[in-house]
Design a protein around this motif. Structure first.
Motif, PDB file in Angstrom:
ATOM      1  N   ARG A  55       0.827  -1.197   0.000  1.00 54.98           N
ATOM      2  CA  ARG A  55       0.000   0.000   0.000  1.00 54.98           C
ATOM      3  C   ARG A  55       0.863   1.250   0.000  1.00 54.98           C
ATOM      4  O   ARG A  55       1.893   1.313   0.657  1.00 54.98           O
ATOM      5  N   ALA A  56       0.426   2.254  -0.749  1.00 52.45           N
ATOM      6  CA  ALA A  56       1.199   3.487  -0.884  1.00 52.45           C
ATOM      7  C   ALA A  56       1.296   4.218   0.445  1.00 52.45           C
ATOM      8  O   ALA A  56       0.308   4.418   1.139  1.00 52.45           O
ATOM      9  N   ALA A  57       2.516   4.605   0.803  1.00 53.87           N
ATOM     10  CA  ALA A  57       2.754   5.369   2.030  1.00 53.87           C
ATOM     11  C   ALA A  57       3.391   6.696   1.637  1.00 53.87           C
ATOM     12  O   ALA A  57       4.600   6.785   1.462  1.00 53.87           O
ATOM     13  N   ALA A  58       2.564   7.722   1.459  1.00 50.73           N
ATOM     14  CA  ALA A  58       3.060   9.015   1.002  1.00 50.73           C
ATOM     15  C   ALA A  58       2.883  10.112   2.043  1.00 50.73           C
ATOM     16  O   ALA A  58       3.291  11.245   1.830  1.00 50.73           O
ATOM     17  N   ILE A  75      18.823  13.862   8.554  1.00 49.17           N
ATOM     18  CA  ILE A  75      17.454  14.098   8.101  1.00 49.17           C
ATOM     19  C   ILE A  75      16.868  12.773   7.640  1.00 49.17           C
ATOM     20  O   ILE A  75      17.536  12.000   6.947  1.00 49.17           O
ATOM     21  N   VAL A  76      15.630  12.487   8.065  1.00 46.32           N
ATOM     22  CA  VAL A  76      14.989  11.200   7.791  1.00 46.32           C
ATOM     23  C   VAL A  76      13.543  11.435   7.366  1.00 46.32           C
ATOM     24  O   VAL A  76      12.840  12.250   7.962  1.00 46.32           O
ATOM     25  N   GLU A  77      13.109  10.708   6.353  1.00 40.13           N
ATOM     26  CA  GLU A  77      11.689  10.716   5.968  1.00 40.13           C
ATOM     27  C   GLU A  77      11.092   9.365   6.314  1.00 40.13           C
ATOM     28  O   GLU A  77      11.504   8.336   5.792  1.00 40.13           O
ATOM     29  N   LEU A  78      10.106   9.389   7.230  1.00 41.60           N
ATOM     30  CA  LEU A  78       9.387   8.180   7.619  1.00 41.60           C
ATOM     31  C   LEU A  78       7.949   8.333   7.136  1.00 41.60           C
ATOM     32  O   LEU A  78       7.249   9.257   7.543  1.00 41.60           O
ATOM     33  N   ASN A  79       7.547   7.453   6.237  1.00 48.29           N
ATOM     34  CA  ASN A  79       6.222   7.564   5.619  1.00 48.29           C
ATOM     35  C   ASN A  79       5.190   6.671   6.274  1.00 48.29           C
ATOM     36  O   ASN A  79       5.504   5.598   6.794  1.00 48.29           O
ATOM     37  N   SER A  80       3.946   7.126   6.219  1.00 47.76           N
ATOM     38  CA  SER A  80       2.789   6.347   6.642  1.00 47.76           C
ATOM     39  C   SER A  80       1.717   6.510   5.563  1.00 47.76           C
ATOM     40  O   SER A  80       1.878   7.302   4.636  1.00 47.76           O
ATOM     41  N   GLU A  81       0.633   5.773   5.697  1.00 44.23           N
ATOM     42  CA  GLU A  81      -0.430   5.873   4.689  1.00 44.23           C
ATOM     43  C   GLU A  81      -1.307   7.104   4.904  1.00 44.23           C
ATOM     44  O   GLU A  81      -1.830   7.673   3.953  1.00 44.23           O
ATOM     45  N   THR A  82      -1.484   7.510   6.165  1.00 42.81           N
ATOM     46  CA  THR A  82      -2.380   8.633   6.466  1.00 42.81           C
ATOM     47  C   THR A  82      -1.693   9.676   7.343  1.00 42.81           C
ATOM     48  O   THR A  82      -0.786   9.364   8.111  1.00 42.81           O
ATOM     49  N   ASP A  83      -2.166  10.903   7.208  1.00 41.60           N
ATOM     50  CA  ASP A  83      -1.658  11.994   8.027  1.00 41.60           C
ATOM     51  C   ASP A  83      -2.032  11.780   9.495  1.00 41.60           C
ATOM     52  O   ASP A  83      -1.314  12.194  10.397  1.00 41.60           O
ATOM     53  N   PHE A  84      -3.162  11.107   9.723  1.00 43.38           N
ATOM     54  CA  PHE A  84      -3.616  10.837  11.087  1.00 43.38           C
ATOM     55  C   PHE A  84      -2.556  10.082  11.880  1.00 43.38           C
ATOM     56  O   PHE A  84      -2.263  10.420  13.030  1.00 43.38           O
ATOM     57  N   VAL A  85      -1.964   9.059  11.266  1.00 46.37           N
ATOM     58  CA  VAL A  85      -0.943   8.266  11.958  1.00 46.37           C
ATOM     59  C   VAL A  85       0.296   9.107  12.250  1.00 46.37           C
ATOM     60  O   VAL A  85       0.914   8.975  13.310  1.00 46.37           O
ATOM     61  N   ASP A 125      14.804  -1.630  11.220  1.00 46.80           N
ATOM     62  CA  ASP A 125      13.860  -2.212  10.266  1.00 46.80           C
ATOM     63  C   ASP A 125      12.827  -3.073  10.981  1.00 46.80           C
ATOM     64  O   ASP A 125      11.631  -3.033  10.661  1.00 46.80           O
ATOM     65  N   ASP A 126      13.271  -3.845  11.974  1.00 42.93           N
ATOM     66  CA  ASP A 126      12.346  -4.667  12.766  1.00 42.93           C
ATOM     67  C   ASP A 126      11.350  -3.775  13.514  1.00 42.93           C
ATOM     68  O   ASP A 126      10.160  -4.103  13.607  1.00 42.93           O
ATOM     69  N   MET A 127      11.841  -2.663  14.045  1.00 44.50           N
ATOM     70  CA  MET A 127      10.984  -1.747  14.793  1.00 44.50           C
ATOM     71  C   MET A 127       9.882  -1.178  13.896  1.00 44.50           C
ATOM     72  O   MET A 127       8.715  -1.093  14.290  1.00 44.50           O
ATOM     73  N   VAL A 128      10.248  -0.788  12.679  1.00 43.76           N
ATOM     74  CA  VAL A 128       9.257  -0.249  11.738  1.00 43.76           C
ATOM     75  C   VAL A 128       8.207  -1.309  11.413  1.00 43.76           C
ATOM     76  O   VAL A 128       7.002  -1.024  11.356  1.00 43.76           O
ATOM     77  N   LYS A 129       8.641  -2.545  11.220  1.00 39.84           N
ATOM     78  CA  LYS A 129       7.700  -3.620  10.910  1.00 39.84           C
ATOM     79  C   LYS A 129       6.774  -3.911  12.085  1.00 39.84           C
ATOM     80  O   LYS A 129       5.598  -4.243  11.883  1.00 39.84           O
ATOM     81  N   ARG A 130       7.275  -3.784  13.308  1.00 43.15           N
ATOM     82  CA  ARG A 130       6.404  -3.959  14.472  1.00 43.15           C
ATOM     83  C   ARG A 130       5.362  -2.849  14.525  1.00 43.15           C
ATOM     84  O   ARG A 130       4.209  -3.085  14.901  1.00 43.15           O
ATOM     85  N   MET A 131       5.760  -1.646  14.150  1.00 45.11           N
ATOM     86  CA  MET A 131       4.822  -0.528  14.111  1.00 45.11           C
ATOM     87  C   MET A 131       3.724  -0.776  13.073  1.00 45.11           C
ATOM     88  O   MET A 131       2.561  -0.472  13.301  1.00 45.11           O
ATOM     89  N   ILE A 132       4.108  -1.346  11.929  1.00 46.90           N
ATOM     90  CA  ILE A 132       3.136  -1.668  10.886  1.00 46.90           C
ATOM     91  C   ILE A 132       2.103  -2.655  11.435  1.00 46.90           C
ATOM     92  O   ILE A 132       0.896  -2.483  11.244  1.00 46.90           O
ATOM     93  N   ALA A 133       2.587  -3.675  12.130  1.00 46.78           N
ATOM     94  CA  ALA A 133       1.698  -4.703  12.667  1.00 46.78           C
ATOM     95  C   ALA A 133       0.788  -4.138  13.751  1.00 46.78           C
ATOM     96  O   ALA A 133      -0.387  -4.487  13.829  1.00 46.78           O
ATOM     97  N   MET A 139       4.234   1.457   6.539  1.00 43.45           N
ATOM     98  CA  MET A 139       5.179   2.529   6.848  1.00 43.45           C
ATOM     99  C   MET A 139       6.491   2.228   6.150  1.00 43.45           C
ATOM    100  O   MET A 139       6.854   1.061   5.982  1.00 43.45           O
ATOM    101  N   THR A 140       7.181   3.281   5.766  1.00 42.46           N
ATOM    102  CA  THR A 140       8.423   3.111   5.026  1.00 42.46           C
ATOM    103  C   THR A 140       9.473   4.109   5.501  1.00 42.46           C
ATOM    104  O   THR A 140       9.203   5.307   5.571  1.00 42.46           O
ATOM    105  N   LEU A 141      10.648   3.589   5.833  1.00 42.71           N
ATOM    106  CA  LEU A 141      11.800   4.463   6.062  1.00 42.71           C
ATOM    107  C   LEU A 141      12.346   4.766   4.674  1.00 42.71           C
ATOM    108  O   LEU A 141      13.134   4.006   4.132  1.00 42.71           O
ATOM    109  N   ARG A 142      11.892   5.849   4.080  1.00 42.90           N
ATOM    110  CA  ARG A 142      12.109   6.087   2.651  1.00 42.90           C
ATOM    111  C   ARG A 142      13.459   6.705   2.337  1.00 42.90           C
ATOM    112  O   ARG A 142      14.154   6.311   1.411  1.00 42.90           O
ATOM    113  N   ARG A 143      13.834   7.726   3.098  1.00 44.15           N
ATOM    114  CA  ARG A 143      15.080   8.445   2.810  1.00 44.15           C
ATOM    115  C   ARG A 143      15.779   8.821   4.114  1.00 44.15           C
ATOM    116  O   ARG A 143      15.128   9.074   5.128  1.00 44.15           O
TER     117      ARG A 143
END
Length: 301
Positions: A55-58, A75-85, A125-133, A139-143
């Motif tokens: 799913r797109a995470a912008a 500087i880090v960009e962490l993406n989610s699907e919604t602004d609410f999150v 990376d594991d932490m981000v995946k736990r957040m997704i679950a 969610m994506t650690l994009r840049r």
């Protein structure tokens, strides 16, 4: 079978962010062994995360931080699907901790993702995946990037959602003898407003230059002028193009009578590098027809 108490379930939930029933089941499946239960939940979380990874995470946030000595910044960009999150305290805390990790590594996405998770459970990376679950969104650690300078690294965040986090983030590395922090912040604000393509003309992407020349040449030929005249026209028009997209050639937003390069020279500062992240830049967002979606949900009800 070990007794699965409410206290054990609560403790596991606090450590993993899992739901109550998932935490209880993990303990039951692993005879009350908390370590094994955490691994069980991680595997379950990875499975959930995989289903959401397409799913797109912008949405999300850009996080920026400068080290205490001012010599480096991340500087880090962490993406989610919604602004609410992205407005969730847990999401913002996670981003802040990831920026801290970036400052301790070379700042690349691969290095940050592989680094030890701030919560002590596996990697970032594991932490981000736990957040997704746990949260239920992709969610994506994009840049991620780190800048260092012998002088000073300055930062600016636009559309701030929390300290050091917003929709636009900029880092500027300067060297020199002047007030580098003030000059750097002003230039960072300028960059956030103008989105330059490069710091200098020499650093501009050759493909971008050739593309612009080709477009300008085609436009000039439509006027019917001779090739020799067109060639001179292109030189002038390319100079105008450079003033639009090259940082040191742009009119400084706080003093348009000067270029950014002239402003820096007057401050006794030399630009070494800059990084500009605009949230979701280049990510294709899936457009949905909300009315049609609601209508489809109510069919047959």
């Amino acid at each position: 079978m070990a007794e699965i108490t409410a206290a054990l379930v609560k403790q596991l939930r606090e450590k993993t962010g899992a739901g109550m029933m998932d935490a209880k089941r993990a303990l039951v499946e692993n005879d009350g062994d908390e370590t094994a239960a955490i691994e069980w939940l991680r595997a379950k979380g990875l499975s959930k995360a995989a289903k959401k990874s397409g799913r797109a995470a912008a949405e999300g946030l850009v996080g920026v931080k400068v080290a205490a000595d001012g010599k480096s910044g991340a500087i880090v960009e962490l993406n989610s699907e919604t602004d609410f999150v992205s407005r969730n305290e847990g999401f913002q805390k996670a981003l802040g901790s990831i920026v801290d990790v970036a400052l301790q590594t070379d700042g690349s996405v691969s290095a940050v993702s592989a680094a030890a998770s701030p919560d002590g459970e596996g990697s970032v990376d594991d932490m981000v995946k736990r957040m997704i679950a746990t949260i239920g969104e992709n969610m994506t650690l994009r840049r991620a990037t780190k800048l260092s300078a012998g002088g000073r690294v300055a930062a600016y965040v636009h559309n701030t959602a929390a300290p050091g986090m917003g929709k636009v983030g900029v880092l500027v590395a300067l060297e020199g003898a002047g007030d580098l922090e003030d000059a750097g912040r002003k230039v960072a604000m300028h960059i956030a407003a103008t989105s330059p393509a490069s710091a200098t003309t020499a650093e501009l992407d050759p493909a971008l230059i050739e593309s612009e020349k080709r477009i300008l040449t085609e436009q000039a030929r439509e006027s019917g002028k001779a090739d020799a005249v067109i060639e001179k026209m292109i030189v002038g028009r390319m100079q105008k193009f450079y003033k639009e997209v090259v940082l040191v050639e742009q009119p400084f937003i706080m003093d348009p009578d000067k270029t950014v390069g002239e402003f820096l020279k007057a401050q006794g500062a030399t630009l070494k590098a800059f990084v500009h992240f605009k949230l979701g830049e280049g990510v294709e967002k899936e457009e949905t027809d909300f009315a049609a979606e609601v209508a489809s949900m109510t069919k047959g009800s």
